[in-house]
Enzyme design. Structure first.
Site, mmCIF file in Angstrom:
data_model
loop_
_atom_site.group_PDB
_atom_site.id
_atom_site.type_symbol
_atom_site.label_atom_id
_atom_site.label_comp_id
_atom_site.label_asym_id
_atom_site.label_seq_id
_atom_site.Cartn_x
_atom_site.Cartn_y
_atom_site.Cartn_z
ATOM 1 N N PRO A 1 -10.231 -27.030 26.944
ATOM 2 C CA PRO A 1 -10.419 -27.794 25.709
ATOM 3 C C PRO A 1 -9.884 -29.226 25.826
ATOM 4 C CG PRO A 1 -9.699 -25.571 25.198
ATOM 5 C CD PRO A 1 -9.665 -25.689 26.691
ATOM 6 N N TRP B 1 -16.523 -23.546 28.315
ATOM 7 C CA TRP B 1 -17.780 -23.938 28.947
ATOM 8 C C TRP B 1 -17.928 -23.312 30.336
ATOM 9 C CZ3 TRP B 1 -21.922 -25.882 26.612
ATOM 10 C CH2 TRP B 1 -21.725 -26.354 25.295
ATOM 11 N N LEU C 1 -13.116 -24.212 35.282
ATOM 12 C CA LEU C 1 -12.355 -25.439 35.508
ATOM 13 C C LEU C 1 -12.070 -26.122 34.171
ATOM 14 C CD1 LEU C 1 -11.416 -27.875 37.305
ATOM 15 C CD2 LEU C 1 -13.793 -28.601 37.392
ATOM 16 N N THR C 2 -13.140 -26.310 33.376
ATOM 17 C CA THR C 2 -13.038 -27.085 32.142
ATOM 18 C C THR C 2 -12.141 -26.387 31.117
ATOM 19 O OG1 THR C 2 -15.223 -27.972 32.569
ATOM 20 C CG2 THR C 2 -14.448 -28.103 30.296
ATOM 21 N N GLU D 1 -21.212 -30.342 35.281
ATOM 22 C CA GLU D 1 -20.785 -30.672 36.657
ATOM 23 C C GLU D 1 -20.573 -32.170 36.846
ATOM 24 O OE1 GLU D 1 -22.094 -28.441 40.042
ATOM 25 O OE2 GLU D 1 -22.831 -26.857 38.728
ATOM 26 N N PHE E 1 -16.971 -19.865 37.731
ATOM 27 C CA PHE E 1 -16.008 -20.903 38.123
ATOM 28 C C PHE E 1 -15.471 -21.493 36.824
ATOM 29 C CE2 PHE E 1 -15.546 -25.547 39.238
ATOM 30 C CZ PHE E 1 -14.531 -25.423 40.173
ATOM 31 N N GLY F 1 -47.542 -34.574 22.057
ATOM 32 C CA GLY F 1 -47.522 -34.943 20.638
ATOM 33 C C GLY F 1 -47.050 -33.788 19.764
#
Ligand code: COS
Length: 383
Positions: free
Chosen positions: A126, A155, A123-124, A362, A121, A338
């Protein structure tokens, strides 16, 4: 004991065993090498897991959303990278085809996706991240009805492995969200190129890269849904996707608690197990409490989706809360171990690096707060 409903526990036990055998042994290597393992993809395909949200008519498992969330949590408990690729494939890649595709598109893509060929998918961009409506990728319709796509996505999870990519593009020059439309692209198409791979702090084994579309010509049959409704389609898609990112954060949080608890019981200080030290005991108690609250929220938003109730506010709350619990539990786990927590001898440092990304992908925590607060105002206005 667990808050997972009794009806879903056999499924959880089955997936837990599968993940322990087929995914866990590869998780550290995938993280170190920054590469997803073919054998993991194949083992999951043999189990039908890539078809989790695909209807049975197209070869999928057609899981209810709570079963899907449990699957995602259990995968996340052993490997965040595999988990992200599965969640992106199911919730973001397959879901829009199931929900908005034509019968031809479903027949063409879903059976292959159910067999374990990946869907992505995109969508994103730059210059369009949280402000997803600022999409600059363009698709211009030609006189013969075909489209020419031009732009860059970044991405994108599953970018280099997917055989189909659901993408968004602006189909006219108006600046609003009403000019965004979804399309399905394939990597073999002329003008489609996979770009630079991301070198990430966490989820390093997941496949994240740029995609470039250069005068990419497609027929109108590649359009997913009506012209101009793409923004709403992907808002609906992200509503569901957020349940899975919440579930993934739960898996990472549970993994951190599993490792920390065992460590605190097995390691002794001054002759006593570390778990007897009050500061460690309180950390373990806080981890379990927060984790249980987050799991209730994830499972309830999944149940609301299945009951057909509006769940957008709940999935945003589940994603927001569970991802912050994921960060808390993995951070606290590193602290309990630790010096060993900072070493790759124990996986808790990987869980910590992986969990941070759940607060970003998301929709960032800030975006979830925006969605939740807008829903609250709407509820008040409707009174
Ligand atoms: N379901 C259905 N429709 C929705 C919706 C939803 N969950 N959320 C918004 N819409 C509709 C609105 O009703 C509105 O429709 P009308 O114009 O008909 O009234 C339209 O979409 C625009 O909504 P809005 O004005 O709220 O859009 P904004 O530009 O203000 O953006 C946010 C809203 C910020 C919430 C959106 O851009 C977003 O979710 N951004 C984050 C994107 C993201 O998660 N990216 C990561 C992707 S990982 S692949």
């Amino acid at each position: 004991m667990t808050v997972v409903p009794e009806s879903h526990r056999p499924w959880q036990a089955k997936i837990e065993a599968f993940c322990r055998t087929h995914i866990a042994p590869h998780a550290g290597r995938m993280d170190r090498e920054g590469e997803f393992a073919d054998e993991v993809q194949q083992a999951m395909a043999a189990e039908g897991l890539w078809g989790a949200v695909i209807p049975r008519d197209y070869g999928g498992l057609e899981l209810d959303t709570r079963s899907y969330a449990i699957l995602i949590e259990e995968v996340g408990r052993v490997c965040g990278s595999t988990c992200l690729m599965l969640a992106a494939h199911c919730s973001l890649g397959c879901f829009p085809i199931v929900a908005f595709g034509t019968e031809e598109q479903k027949q063409k893509y879903l059976p292959r996706a159910a067999k374990g060929e990946l869907v992505a998918f995109a969508l994103t961009e730059p210059e369009a991240g949280s402000d997803a409506g600022a999409t600059q990728t363009k698709a211009l319709q030609q006189g013969d009805g075909s489209w020419v796509v031009q732009g860059t996505k970044c991405w994108c999870t599953n970018a280099t492995r997917a055989f189909a990519h659901v993408i968004t593009a602006r189909t006219d020059d108006s600046p609003g969200v009403g000019s965004i439309t979804c399309f399905i692209l394939e990597p073999g198409m002329d003008g489609f190129a996979t770009g630079k791979k991301e070198d990430k702090m966490g989820l390093r084994g997941s496949d994240t890269a740029y995609l470039h579309f250069d005068d990419l010509k497609i027929g109108d049959e590649q359009r997913l849904g009506d012209v101009g409704v793409g923004f709403k389609q992907f808002m609906i898609t992200l509503d569901g996707g957020r349940i899975s990112i919440g579930a993934m954060a739960l898996g990472l949080a549970q993994a951190a608690l599993d490792v920390s608890l065992r460590y605190a019981v097995e390691h002794r200080e001054n002759g006593k197990p570390m778990a007897a030290r009050q500061s460690v005991a309180f950390d373990l108690a806080d981890m379990e409490t927060q984790l249980t609250a987050a799991r209730l929220l994830v499972l309830e938003s999944a149940a609301m989706k299945d009951r057909g109730e509006p769940f957008s506010k709940y999935s945003a709350m589940a994603k927001l809360f569970a991802s912050e619990v994921g960060r808390f539990c993995t951070y606290t786990g590193v602290g309990i171990l630790g010096k060993d927590g900072c070493s790759e001898r124990y996986p808790v440092e990987r869980f910590y690096r992986d969990a941070k990304l759940c607060e970003i992908g998301e929709g960032t925590s800030e975006i979830q707060r925006l969605v939740i607060s807008r829903a609250l105002v709407k509820e008040l206005e409707a009174l």
